[in-house]
Scaffold this motif. Structure first.
Motif, short mmCIF file in Angstrom:
data_model
loop_
_atom_site.label_atom_id
_atom_site.label_comp_id
_atom_site.label_asym_id
_atom_site.label_seq_id
_atom_site.Cartn_x
_atom_site.Cartn_y
_atom_site.Cartn_z
N UNK A 196 50.22 -15.72 -2.90
CA UNK A 196 50.53 -16.61 -4.89
C UNK A 196 49.98 -17.65 -4.28
N UNK A 197 50.57 -18.48 -3.00
CA UNK A 197 50.17 -19.75 -2.40
C UNK A 197 49.19 -20.30 -2.74
N UNK A 198 47.99 -19.62 -1.87
CA UNK A 198 46.61 -19.37 -2.03
C UNK A 198 45.53 -19.14 -3.15
N UNK A 199 46.14 -18.71 -4.13
CA UNK A 199 45.46 -18.49 -4.84
C UNK A 199 45.91 -19.69 -6.39
N UNK A 200 46.95 -20.22 -6.84
CA UNK A 200 47.44 -20.67 -7.09
C UNK A 200 47.54 -22.37 -7.24
N UNK A 226 59.35 -17.37 8.19
CA UNK A 226 58.83 -18.70 6.51
C UNK A 226 57.27 -18.25 6.01
N UNK A 227 57.31 -19.20 4.71
CA UNK A 227 56.40 -18.55 4.30
C UNK A 227 55.69 -20.73 3.22
N UNK A 228 55.34 -20.09 2.33
CA UNK A 228 54.79 -21.21 1.68
C UNK A 228 55.81 -22.59 1.83
N UNK A 229 55.24 -23.48 1.80
CA UNK A 229 56.39 -24.47 1.83
C UNK A 229 56.07 -24.83 0.02
N UNK A 266 52.29 -32.57 -4.00
CA UNK A 266 52.35 -31.78 -5.34
C UNK A 266 53.57 -30.22 -4.83
N UNK A 267 53.96 -30.66 -5.89
CA UNK A 267 55.30 -28.92 -6.27
C UNK A 267 54.59 -27.93 -6.92
N UNK A 268 53.66 -27.30 -5.84
CA UNK A 268 53.20 -26.03 -6.43
C UNK A 268 53.64 -25.00 -7.10
N UNK A 269 54.69 -24.68 -7.00
CA UNK A 269 54.71 -23.61 -8.02
C UNK A 269 57.01 -23.79 -8.79
N UNK A 270 56.51 -23.10 -9.88
CA UNK A 270 57.23 -23.67 -11.16
C UNK A 270 58.56 -23.97 -10.82
N UNK A 271 59.20 -22.92 -10.02
CA UNK A 271 60.47 -22.15 -9.94
C UNK A 271 61.23 -23.47 -9.00
N UNK A 272 60.22 -24.36 -7.76
CA UNK A 272 61.07 -25.58 -6.82
C UNK A 272 60.31 -26.92 -7.65
N UNK A 273 59.32 -26.93 -8.51
CA UNK A 273 59.48 -28.04 -9.26
C UNK A 273 60.11 -29.33 -9.49
N UNK A 335 41.84 -19.95 0.83
CA UNK A 335 42.12 -18.78 1.73
C UNK A 335 42.07 -19.41 3.34
N UNK A 336 40.92 -20.16 2.94
CA UNK A 336 40.45 -20.75 4.48
C UNK A 336 41.40 -22.01 5.03
N UNK A 337 41.88 -22.78 4.04
CA UNK A 337 42.92 -23.66 4.20
C UNK A 337 44.13 -22.66 5.34
N UNK A 338 44.21 -22.11 5.80
CA UNK A 338 45.86 -21.61 6.54
C UNK A 338 44.89 -22.14 7.90
N UNK A 339 44.28 -21.76 7.91
CA UNK A 339 43.14 -21.73 9.43
C UNK A 339 43.92 -23.04 9.77
N UNK A 340 43.55 -23.90 8.73
CA UNK A 340 43.87 -25.45 9.24
C UNK A 340 45.67 -25.95 9.50
#
Length: 351
Positions: A196-200, A226-229, A266-273, A335-340
């Motif tokens: 969801x993080x990498x897609x949205x 842990x997962x997406x910040x 950027x708060x990417x998820x509405x639940x934590x925005x 999804x390439x960003x996870x390598x970074x």
């Protein structure tokens, strides 16, 4: 323990979520009864059920440790009764002494030793049998020649040791299986969260990923899965914009320009925005060429729903208003960003 954290974070790609496991239905999962040491096997099952039942619950730890120590003493007694006259008795006593020392400290669920019996890989004749506990920080093993006169009697040394191993290991068997099942369920949920993080979430450059990793270091390197910040960070992030400067020459008011977010969040998820929808804000500059207006403008950019950005820039007294879409997402694979992230977090362990 940072390497362990990194391994959990990026190999499993998971987040810290609660997974409900019905322990009552899973804490009776034991191996079949061995041919020998049946009493020890039953004692092991009792402790195994107690340890398993403690998963996710508040337990009387002193009572659990007491059961652990009592079981270790029963193993010692079984060795005295069944292996006293064996050639490998002393080696067994060393193993049991280590197990008793661990039991006396605490019930460390991350380091419950397994008693293993296996042939020597370096013995081409297959005569030597190794045995002992496998535990963190312990690599001492005992060995026996299974073709010796004493070991070829019935029951053989190999048969006794293998039954002994089965009897002992029931104390950890249901917990290991249950925790593995819980981990599997977590991974399924956590993979979806990362997907969801990498897609949205907003597209990021390498510099954005490095800054995000640094700013979210405390979160990403917790001693748990842990997962997406909740936040993304941006550094010198480019975008193409359409800007209007109403005070420009007629016909030149609305032009294409290049915006650069010098630093942003950027708060990417509405639940934590903070405003209930994905939202970001950045200090930004825009560059465009118009007659009688400064090429460079400086101001603020705001992003909504990880895609639409609007901003204001001051061009030396002339106001410019612009809009941009996340065109970078069309050019990069998110999804390439996870390598970074992975590369940067690995660097943290050396700081």
């Amino acid at each position: 323990m940072k390497p362990l954290k990194i391994f959990c974070l990026f190999t499993l790609l998971c987040v810290n979520v609660a997974v409900t496991v019905n322990a009552a239905d899973n804490c009776d999962n034991f191996d079949p009864e061995p041919a020998h040491f049946k009493a020890l096997y039953n004692d092991s099952k009792q402790l195994g059920k107690a340890i398993c039942d403690s998963l996710g619950k508040t337990m009387d730890l002193d009572l659990l440790v007491g059961q652990y120590v009592e079981f270790a003493n029963k193993i010692d007694k079984a060795v005295e009764e069944n292996f006293k006259n064996s050639d490998y008795y002393n080696d067994l006593k060393i193993q049991i002494a280590h197990f008793k020392s661990l039991a006396g400290n605490e019930v460390d669920k991350g380091n419950l030793p397994t008693f293993k019996v296996a042939p020597s890989l370096s013995d081409l004749d297959g005569k030597i049998l190794y045995f002992g506990f496998e535990a963190r920080g312990w690599d001492t093993r005992g060995d026996v020649d299974k073709t010796s006169d004493k070991c070829t009697q019935v029951p053989s040394c190999e048969a006794l040791l293998e039954s002994f191993a089965v009897a002992i290991n029931q104390y950890k068997e249901p917990y290991v299986r249950l925790s593995a099942d819980a981990t599997t369920k977590k991974i399924i949920v956590l993979r979806k969260a990362w997907d969801s993080y990498f897609e949205n979430a907003r597209s990021q450059t390498l510099w954005d990923a490095l800054l995000t990793t640094k700013m979210e270091e405390d979160y990403l390197t917790q001693d748990k899965l842990v997962g997406p910040m909740q936040r993304q960070w941006f550094l010198v992030h480019p975008s193409v914009v359409i800007e209007n400067v109403s005070d420009s020459v007629i016909g030149q008011e609305t032009l294409q320009g290049l915006a650069v977010e010098w630093v942003g969040v950027n708060w990417w998820d509405k639940e934590t925005s903070p405003i209930g929808i994905p939202f970001g804000v950045s200090l930004a500059s825009i560059y465009s060429s118009r007659p009688n207006v400064d090429d460079a403008g400086h101001g603020v950019m705001m992003t909504f729903n990880n895609a639409l950005s609007i901003g204001w820039a001051d061009h030396g007294g002339d106001d410019g208003y612009y809009v941009s879409f996340d065109f970078l997402s069309l050019l990069t694979e998110k999804k390439e960003r996870w390598k970074d992230y992975k590369k940067e977090i690995k660097e943290l362990e050396f700081e």
